[in-house]
Design a protein around this motif. Structure first.
Motif, short mmCIF file in Angstrom:
data_model
loop_
_atom_site.label_atom_id
_atom_site.label_comp_id
_atom_site.label_asym_id
_atom_site.label_seq_id
_atom_site.Cartn_x
_atom_site.Cartn_y
_atom_site.Cartn_z
N PRO A 161 9.17 11.36 -9.04
CA PRO A 161 8.87 10.61 -10.43
C PRO A 161 7.69 9.78 -10.50
CG PRO A 161 11.36 10.71 -10.02
CD PRO A 161 10.41 11.24 -8.64
N TYR A 162 7.49 9.02 -9.09
CA TYR A 162 6.25 8.19 -9.46
C TYR A 162 4.99 8.97 -9.28
CZ TYR A 162 2.62 5.41 -6.99
OH TYR A 162 1.35 4.97 -6.75
N VAL A 163 5.04 10.08 -8.45
CA VAL A 163 3.83 10.99 -8.39
C VAL A 163 3.57 11.55 -9.69
CG1 VAL A 163 2.99 13.20 -7.29
CG2 VAL A 163 4.37 11.68 -5.77
N SER A 164 4.58 12.12 -10.46
CA SER A 164 4.54 12.60 -11.55
C SER A 164 3.94 11.49 -12.85
CB SER A 164 5.76 13.23 -12.13
OG SER A 164 5.68 13.64 -13.33
N GLY A 165 4.33 10.20 -12.73
CA GLY A 165 3.98 9.19 -13.32
C GLY A 165 2.36 9.01 -13.36
N CYS A 166 2.00 9.10 -11.94
CA CYS A 166 0.65 8.85 -11.81
C CYS A 166 -0.43 10.01 -12.25
CB CYS A 166 0.59 8.72 -10.10
SG CYS A 166 1.07 7.33 -9.35
N THR A 167 0.29 11.14 -12.25
CA THR A 167 -0.53 12.37 -12.57
C THR A 167 -0.73 12.26 -14.23
OG1 THR A 167 0.54 13.68 -11.04
CG2 THR A 167 -0.56 14.89 -12.74
N GLU A 168 0.41 11.89 -14.83
CA GLU A 168 0.41 11.58 -16.33
C GLU A 168 -0.67 10.70 -16.59
OE1 GLU A 168 1.64 13.47 -18.38
OE2 GLU A 168 3.51 14.41 -17.68
N ASN A 169 -0.77 9.44 -16.06
CA ASN A 169 -1.73 8.49 -16.24
C ASN A 169 -3.17 9.25 -15.97
OD1 ASN A 169 0.04 6.60 -16.51
ND2 ASN A 169 -0.03 5.72 -14.56
N ALA A 170 -3.43 10.10 -15.04
CA ALA A 170 -4.71 10.69 -14.72
C ALA A 170 -4.97 11.54 -15.86
CB ALA A 170 -4.67 11.35 -13.26
N ILE A 223 -14.98 9.71 -1.89
CA ILE A 223 -14.55 8.32 -2.10
C ILE A 223 -13.07 8.13 -1.83
CG2 ILE A 223 -14.36 6.62 -3.72
CD1 ILE A 223 -17.01 7.41 -5.09
N ARG A 224 -12.47 9.05 -2.18
CA ARG A 224 -10.87 9.06 -2.20
C ARG A 224 -10.75 8.96 -0.56
NH1 ARG A 224 -6.60 11.32 -5.14
NH2 ARG A 224 -8.19 12.61 -6.18
N GLY A 225 -11.23 9.91 0.35
CA GLY A 225 -11.12 9.65 1.86
C GLY A 225 -11.37 8.31 2.33
N LEU A 226 -12.32 7.74 1.69
CA LEU A 226 -12.84 6.45 2.31
C LEU A 226 -11.81 5.45 1.96
CD1 LEU A 226 -16.79 6.44 1.69
CD2 LEU A 226 -15.60 6.57 3.87
N LEU A 227 -11.39 5.47 0.40
CA LEU A 227 -10.30 4.46 -0.07
C LEU A 227 -9.12 4.73 0.70
CD1 LEU A 227 -10.92 4.86 -3.81
CD2 LEU A 227 -11.80 3.15 -2.37
N ILE A 266 -3.77 13.52 -5.50
CA ILE A 266 -4.05 14.80 -4.85
C ILE A 266 -3.65 14.55 -3.32
CG2 ILE A 266 -5.67 16.39 -3.90
CD1 ILE A 266 -7.39 16.07 -6.40
N HIS A 267 -4.03 13.30 -2.93
CA HIS A 267 -3.44 13.09 -1.63
C HIS A 267 -1.82 13.13 -1.27
CE1 HIS A 267 -4.01 9.41 -3.80
NE2 HIS A 267 -3.12 8.89 -2.84
N LEU A 268 -1.21 12.75 -2.38
CA LEU A 268 0.26 12.66 -2.23
C LEU A 268 0.63 14.50 -2.33
CD1 LEU A 268 1.25 9.67 -4.27
CD2 LEU A 268 0.97 10.02 -1.72
N PHE A 269 0.30 15.04 -3.46
CA PHE A 269 0.45 16.35 -3.80
C PHE A 269 0.12 17.32 -2.66
CE2 PHE A 269 0.10 15.61 -8.22
CZ PHE A 269 1.24 16.19 -8.73
N ASP A 270 -0.77 17.05 -1.57
CA ASP A 270 -1.15 17.44 -0.34
C ASP A 270 0.00 17.64 0.51
OD1 ASP A 270 -3.53 18.45 -1.30
OD2 ASP A 270 -4.76 16.95 -0.19
N GLY A 287 3.82 11.31 7.86
CA GLY A 287 2.41 11.14 7.21
C GLY A 287 2.57 10.76 6.00
N TYR A 288 3.64 11.52 5.08
CA TYR A 288 3.67 11.22 3.73
C TYR A 288 4.46 9.62 3.75
CZ TYR A 288 5.57 12.02 -0.93
OH TYR A 288 5.93 11.87 -2.43
N VAL A 289 5.04 9.35 4.50
CA VAL A 289 5.72 7.75 4.62
C VAL A 289 4.48 6.88 4.29
CG1 VAL A 289 7.15 6.12 5.86
CG2 VAL A 289 8.10 8.33 5.33
N GLU A 290 3.55 7.27 5.42
CA GLU A 290 2.49 6.29 5.67
C GLU A 290 1.57 6.36 4.38
OE1 GLU A 290 -1.52 6.01 8.52
OE2 GLU A 290 0.27 7.23 9.32
N LEU A 291 1.41 7.42 3.63
CA LEU A 291 0.60 7.38 2.34
C LEU A 291 1.44 6.65 1.50
CD1 LEU A 291 -0.87 10.88 1.96
CD2 LEU A 291 -2.11 8.95 2.40
N LEU A 292 2.64 6.67 1.29
CA LEU A 292 3.39 5.93 0.30
C LEU A 292 3.23 4.50 0.59
CD1 LEU A 292 6.48 8.07 -0.15
CD2 LEU A 292 5.00 8.06 -1.91
#
Length: 323
Positions: A161-170, A223-227, A266-270, A287-292
């Protein structure tokens, strides 16, 4: 497989070489890769035309599908059709800063004399993002209705639901950005990469990585990769953008597209896609936990994105998400 090259070159005596995991044969600066056909004829013919265009304009590391002695682009070998890619691996290249090199690549792509019809994403971000969201919504519902087995499945259900919300914002930001009138000739379509990670600086540019799109695609993904690096230095992003804009300054429209794409998780979708399709989803769990865990820091960087780069978003009337 060296035998297949006899259909292209008489008496080839090259040695084996491996680049980006692809095995080929090299003789001096000439390199040939034998690849099983996996796309449509039309896609390969367009790759050939695009590759020849870049090759003739100085990007000799662009792998190009070539024809055999009979003038055919495909060669049967053991009942399997193959494509042979050629690239020139000259080491004598004048050094150019990464950002400037990418900007030059984009400029050259904008001057391509034909309208591409394959692997085109220009003007289609909204449609593509909605399709991705719809697909993952369906996956979520399926996972939700089933009893979760792995830790990854449970985490997917809890966090989607969080990922979906971020996508709606984008999506909302993109929709507003598309009405932006402050654009210039640099906002036309160009050749970009499916997921840019510095390919113009690498030894080889592969045609199946190319997609016709807005240059903001590559700028945002780099830039995403650097951020996403916890210890990423703002100076790296500033240098990259400074080099890029020394060749082609970004319009306000371009800046807004860059920001919209960075908002898309996108990084979360991956990680979700990899984990869902994997036979061992636990492999991606950590890896997903670390991203979150790093996501709050990423959001903070997005809140101050323009200010950190010395742009007055308020004065320039560029909306910024504050969550």
């Amino acid at each position: 497989m060296l035998e297949l090259l006899s259909e292209y070159i008489d008496g080839f005596q090259g040695s084996e070489v491996t680049i980006d995991g692809m095995k080929g044969y090299r003789l001096d600066e000439d390199c040939f890769f034998i690849i099983p056909k996996s796309a449509s004829d039309k896609r390969y013919f367009e790759q050939k035309a695009v590759g020849e265009y870049f090759f003739q304009n100085g990007f000799t590391r662009f792998a190009i599908p070539i024809v055999n002695k009979q003038g055919d682009l495909f060669t049967e070998f053991g009942s399997q059709p193959y494509v042979v890619m050629y690239a020139n691996l000259s080491e004598e290249r004048e050094y150019t800063g990464h950002g400037a090199n990418l900007a030059s690549f984009h400029q050259m792509g904008r001057n391509y004399p034909y309208q591409p019809s394959e692997a085109v994403a220009y003007g289609q971000w909204k449609q593509l993002w909605i399709s991705k969201l719809t697909l993952f919504d369906s996956m979520f519902q399926q996972q939700y209705n089933e009893r979760p087995v792995s830790r990854f499945q449970r985490l997917f259900i809890d966090t989607y639901p969080y990922v979906s919300g971020c996508t709606e914002n984008a999506l909302q930001y993109l929709q507003e950005a598309e009405s932006e009138q402050r654009f210039d000739e640099g906002d036309g379509g160009s050749f970009t990469f499916q997921r840019y990670s510095g390919q113009v600086q690498k030894q080889m540019i592969w045609p199946d990585e190319i997609v016709y799109d807005h240059a903001a695609r590559d700028i945002a993904e780099y830039i995403r990769g650097l951020l996403l690096q916890p210890d990423s230095a703002l100076s790296e992003i500033e240098q990259f953008l400074s080099e890029y804009q020394s060749i082609k300054p970004l319009s306000i429209f371009s800046w807004r597209l860059v920001y919209a794409r960075l908002l898309l998780p996108i990084h979360l979708f991956d990680y979700l896609e990899t984990g869902i399709s994997s036979r061992d989803p636990e492999f991606t769990f950590k890896g997903y936990v670390e991203l979150l865990e790093n996501q709050p820091e990423y959001e903070q960087k997005m809140r101050t994105f323009f200010a950190d780069l010395g742009l007055d978003a308020e004065a320039l009337h560029i909306p910024v998400l504050d969550w």
